[in-house]
Design a protein around this motif. Structure first.
Motif, PDB file in Angstrom:
ATOM      1  N   MET A   1       0.865  -1.187   0.000  1.00 50.19           N
ATOM      2  CA  MET A   1       0.000   0.000   0.000  1.00 50.19           C
ATOM      3  C   MET A   1       0.895   1.229   0.000  1.00 50.19           C
ATOM      4  SD  MET A   1      -3.156   1.489   0.597  1.00 50.19           S
ATOM      5  CE  MET A   1      -4.073   0.075   1.020  1.00 50.19           C
ATOM      6  N   TRP A  51      -3.063   3.567  -2.481  1.00 49.69           N
ATOM      7  CA  TRP A  51      -2.939   2.831  -3.742  1.00 49.69           C
ATOM      8  C   TRP A  51      -2.437   1.422  -3.498  1.00 49.69           C
ATOM      9  CZ3 TRP A  51      -4.371   4.799  -8.411  1.00 49.69           C
ATOM     10  CH2 TRP A  51      -4.512   6.189  -8.517  1.00 49.69           C
ATOM     11  N   LYS A  52      -3.031   0.475  -4.174  1.00 53.63           N
ATOM     12  CA  LYS A  52      -2.525  -0.896  -4.236  1.00 53.63           C
ATOM     13  C   LYS A  52      -2.511  -1.252  -5.712  1.00 53.63           C
ATOM     14  CE  LYS A  52      -3.101  -5.448  -2.176  1.00 53.63           C
ATOM     15  NZ  LYS A  52      -3.943  -6.247  -1.265  1.00 53.63           N
ATOM     16  N   ASN A  53      -1.312  -1.431  -6.241  1.00 51.90           N
ATOM     17  CA  ASN A  53      -1.133  -1.565  -7.686  1.00 51.90           C
ATOM     18  C   ASN A  53      -1.676  -0.297  -8.340  1.00 51.90           C
ATOM     19  OD1 ASN A  53       0.014  -4.156  -7.285  1.00 51.90           O
ATOM     20  ND2 ASN A  53      -2.043  -5.006  -7.128  1.00 51.90           N
ATOM     21  N   GLU A  83     -10.348  -5.347   0.675  1.00 53.01           N
ATOM     22  CA  GLU A  83      -9.025  -5.025   1.218  1.00 53.01           C
ATOM     23  C   GLU A  83      -9.023  -4.831   2.736  1.00 53.01           C
ATOM     24  OE1 GLU A  83      -6.385  -5.165  -0.703  1.00 53.01           O
ATOM     25  OE2 GLU A  83      -7.529  -5.428  -2.557  1.00 53.01           O
ATOM     26  N   TYR A  88      -5.591  -2.214   6.420  1.00 53.64           N
ATOM     27  CA  TYR A  88      -5.272  -0.939   5.782  1.00 53.64           C
ATOM     28  C   TYR A  88      -5.983   0.242   6.439  1.00 53.64           C
ATOM     29  CZ  TYR A  88      -3.275  -3.742   1.975  1.00 53.64           C
ATOM     30  OH  TYR A  88      -2.527  -4.623   1.235  1.00 53.64           O
TER      31      TYR A  88
END
Length: 145
Positions: A1, A51-53, A83, A88
């Motif tokens: 992340m 952001w994740k990817n 998620e 997170y």
């Protein structure tokens, strides 16, 4: 992340679209809450984007004291349903608190939290103030640090 903090005018149209989509997926569809999400407050806010990817999976918007509440505030706290199992939300709140301290030079923060998340916010030193109230048909409490 990976987290980013941006002003409204720094957001690309793609980023804003992804933010609004995530907010709608969780607040409108998942929580079955019909409310006016686009409220002309995003322009004053700082936006914390997780952001994740290439996907935005976590988000908050931050306000300086006087722009929303009398204290700085965190709102529209959201993590994509798929998620949440990774913790997170805790990273998002820590990043948001740090951003308020950095950009707004204060440690005093007020939030309007969904009541069922009280213990979550308490782990980040928020304390409940006042009575429970309904916001957009969902039970909320005010909390401060």
């Amino acid at each position: 992340m990976k987290f980013e903090v941006k002003r409204f005018d720094e957001l690309s149209t793609i980023e804003m679209y992804k933010i609004l989509r995530l907010r709608a997926e969780v607040f409108v569809v998942e929580q079955d809450c019909v409310y006016q999400d686009i409220d002309n407050k995003d322009q004053k806010a700082l936006h914390v984007i997780g952001w994740k990817n290439e996907n935005i999976v976590a988000y908050t918007r931050l306000f300086d004291a006087g722009d929303y509440f009398e204290k700085a505030s965190i709102g529209r706290v959201v993590v994509s349903k798929n998620e949440r199992q990774f913790g997170y939300g805790h990273d998002l709140i820590k990043t948001s608190i740090n951003a308020i301290e950095t950009y707004y030079k204060t440690k005093q923060i007020k939030i309007s939290a969904q009541t069922y998340l009280k213990k979550f916010y308490e782990t980040h030193n928020f304390k409940k103030i006042g009575d429970e109230y309904l916001e957009d048909g969902i039970p909320h409490i005010a909390m401060i640090i």
